[in-house]
Scaffold this motif. Structure first.
Motif, PDB file in Angstrom:
ATOM      1  N   SER A 348      26.121  11.956   9.655  1.00 47.84           N
ATOM      2  CA  SER A 348      24.740  11.716   9.220  1.00 47.84           C
ATOM      3  C   SER A 348      23.783  12.705   9.856  1.00 47.84           C
ATOM      4  CB  SER A 348      24.315  10.284   9.585  1.00 47.84           C
ATOM      5  OG  SER A 348      25.065   9.345   8.852  1.00 47.84           O
ATOM      6  N   GLU A 349      24.003  13.006  11.132  1.00 54.42           N
ATOM      7  CA  GLU A 349      23.143  13.966  11.820  1.00 54.42           C
ATOM      8  C   GLU A 349      23.312  15.374  11.233  1.00 54.42           C
ATOM      9  OE1 GLU A 349      22.881  11.983  16.283  1.00 54.42           O
ATOM     10  OE2 GLU A 349      24.621  13.216  15.726  1.00 54.42           O
ATOM     11  N   SER A 352      21.584  15.465   7.833  1.00 51.78           N
ATOM     12  CA  SER A 352      20.128  15.417   8.007  1.00 51.78           C
ATOM     13  C   SER A 352      19.594  16.758   8.491  1.00 51.78           C
ATOM     14  CB  SER A 352      19.752  14.307   8.993  1.00 51.78           C
ATOM     15  OG  SER A 352      20.145  13.036   8.499  1.00 51.78           O
ATOM     16  N   TYR A 355      19.794  19.341   5.619  1.00 47.79           N
ATOM     17  CA  TYR A 355      18.765  19.086   4.602  1.00 47.79           C
ATOM     18  C   TYR A 355      17.411  19.567   5.111  1.00 47.79           C
ATOM     19  CZ  TYR A 355      16.454  16.545   0.789  1.00 47.79           C
ATOM     20  OH  TYR A 355      15.733  16.223  -0.328  1.00 47.79           O
ATOM     21  N   ARG A 356      17.110  19.264   6.369  1.00 52.40           N
ATOM     22  CA  ARG A 356      15.828  19.663   6.951  1.00 52.40           C
ATOM     23  C   ARG A 356      15.717  21.187   7.016  1.00 52.40           C
ATOM     24  NH1 ARG A 356      16.593  17.360  11.372  1.00 52.40           N
ATOM     25  NH2 ARG A 356      16.050  15.284  10.588  1.00 52.40           N
ATOM     26  N   ASP A 362      12.651  15.798   5.717  1.00 55.98           N
ATOM     27  CA  ASP A 362      13.762  14.904   6.033  1.00 55.98           C
ATOM     28  C   ASP A 362      14.410  14.357   4.766  1.00 55.98           C
ATOM     29  OD1 ASP A 362      13.450  15.177   8.772  1.00 55.98           O
ATOM     30  OD2 ASP A 362      11.937  13.577   8.892  1.00 55.98           O
ATOM     31  N   GLU A 365      16.579   7.930   3.028  1.00 59.35           N
ATOM     32  CA  GLU A 365      17.673   7.009   3.337  1.00 59.35           C
ATOM     33  C   GLU A 365      18.606   6.840   2.134  1.00 59.35           C
ATOM     34  OE1 GLU A 365      18.709   5.534   6.057  1.00 59.35           O
ATOM     35  OE2 GLU A 365      17.156   6.559   7.234  1.00 59.35           O
ATOM     36  N   LEU A 368      20.753   9.977   1.812  1.00 57.03           N
ATOM     37  CA  LEU A 368      21.743  10.022   2.882  1.00 57.03           C
ATOM     38  C   LEU A 368      22.870   9.038   2.614  1.00 57.03           C
ATOM     39  CD1 LEU A 368      22.677  11.102   5.592  1.00 57.03           C
ATOM     40  CD2 LEU A 368      21.223   9.406   6.720  1.00 57.03           C
TER      41      LEU A 368
END
Length: 385
Positions: A348-349, A352, A355-356, A362, A365, A368
């Motif tokens: 997930s990190e 994220s 994507y950023r 961000d 949810e 993700l």
């Protein structure tokens, strides 16, 4: 005797979902004109006739058009199969075709197909060796020590009864290297060629008994070792790495034994393939737009992603094939130690952060969660909550 050497036609090929059939027909018509103008006696086609083992109907029709055109010129035509071809499909009707001086060798049958031709200097032997694997050669010569492609081809040629005192031509489709030097790849040959290891390589010295070796398999036109061991290259550009290549076809003139000359004749495609790099506003400025029908690869240097960039570009260059970015974000990604990152961060990190980095905001949810579910189904991660 004058010969025209072709290879890697890849009839029916698509590049980035663009069918190349129209471009291939245009370039094959150009080849027919070269055959007539140069008064070619024989055409050698060194494999990968089709792009797929099961070619489309339009690909079959185009090959039929080309072979009929060659027959009408009066030139003899010699064809072998490549690793992209189906032996059975390519050899269909080959016995009947010989009446029209079209000779096809699509499957290795224990020794190369051989045909004797004659000119004012006497006999010329043309040997046809279709794409062959070591296992196929082992089947015919189980007593020979065959551990690599090089062993296999040397075994084939040792049983081919080649008389080095005569004029000999070989048509082959393999990965051939010079002394300590690999051929230059074009990028469109496919992963099987580009990841080739020592076992697949064949030394050019195994062809020493041949006055000319017409090779197929590599898409960049080039000689391997001596000038008369040569890849003709593909007739068209099929990848970004080929945009600066000049496509040519070799015309080979034979005199008496030892007298062989090679002339490279340039080809002009229906549409060129080009690479544009810069900011979108600069690239699409009216004064910078040229040849809008060409196939275009784009590298955008804009720091922020451009919404709907592909559709915008296709308003100016309708055959835009691919758009990538080269900016601070992409360079940062290239410099990352991916192994270290994947050990220290969760899936997930990682998603994220990526994507950023790409979009400057961000990930939601919902987005993700979708990514985690897809990754879970693929076995990449067990994160689902």
């Amino acid at each position: 005797m004058k010969l025209l050497h072709l290879g890697d036609l890849h009839i029916g090929k698509s590049v980035c979902d663009f069918s190349m059939i129209e471009d291939q027909k245009y370039i094959l018509e150009q080849i027919l004109e070269i055959v007539k103008k140069q008064k070619i006696d024989a055409v050698l086609i060194a494999g990968d006739i089709y792009d797929k083992s099961v070619p489309s109907e339009e690909a079959v029709r185009l090959l039929d058009f080309f072979l009929c055109g060659l027959s009408e010129t009066g030139a003899e035509t010699f064809v072998i199969s490549g690793n992209h071809d189906s032996d059975e499909r390519l050899s269909f009707g080959s016995s009947l075709f010989e009446a029209n001086r079209l000779y096809i060798s699509a499957k290795y049958e224990g020794e190369p197909y051989k045909r004797e031709c004659r000119d004012e200097f006497g006999k010329i032997n043309i040997f046809l060796l279709p794409f062959v694997k070591a296992s196929q050669v082992k089947h015919f010569y189980p007593e020979e020590k065959i551990e690599s492609y090089d062993d296999a081809v040397r075994t084939v040629l040792s049983h081919a009864h080649v008389n080095p005192a005569e004029r000999n031509i070989l048509v082959a489709h393999q990965f051939v290297v010079g002394k300590g030097e690999n051929p230059t790849l074009a990028g469109s040959e496919g992963a099987a060629v580009q990841s080739v290891g020592n076992v697949e390589k064949i030394g050019a010295d195994c062809f020493d008994d041949f006055d000319y070796v017409a090779l197929g398999h590599i898409h960049s036109p080039q000689q391997v070792g001596r000038e008369t061991v040569r890849y003709s290259g593909s007739l068209l550009k099929y990848s970004l790495s080929e945009v600066n290549n000049e496509k040519t076809v070799p015309v080979v003139t034979f005199g008496e034994k030892g007298d062989v000359s090679v002339e490279l004749i340039g080809l002009k495609p229906l549409r060129d393939m080009r690479h544009l790099k810069g900011r979108m506003a600069q690239l699409l400025d009216k004064k910078n737009i040229t040849s809008p029908e060409d196939y275009i690869y784009v590298t955008l240097t804009d720091e922020e992603p451009v919404n709907d960039a592909m559709n915008i570009f296709r308003q100016y260059y309708k055959n835009t094939m691919k758009i990538i970015y080269d900016n601070a974000h992409t360079r940062e990604i290239e410099q990352m130690d991916i192994t270290k990152i994947t050990r220290e961060k969760t899936y997930s990190e990682l998603i994220s952060d990526f994507y950023r980095m790409m979009y400057g905001c961000d990930i939601s949810e919902e987005e993700l969660q979708i990514m985690k579910e897809v990754a879970g189904e693929a076995g990449v991660t067990d994160e689902t909550d």
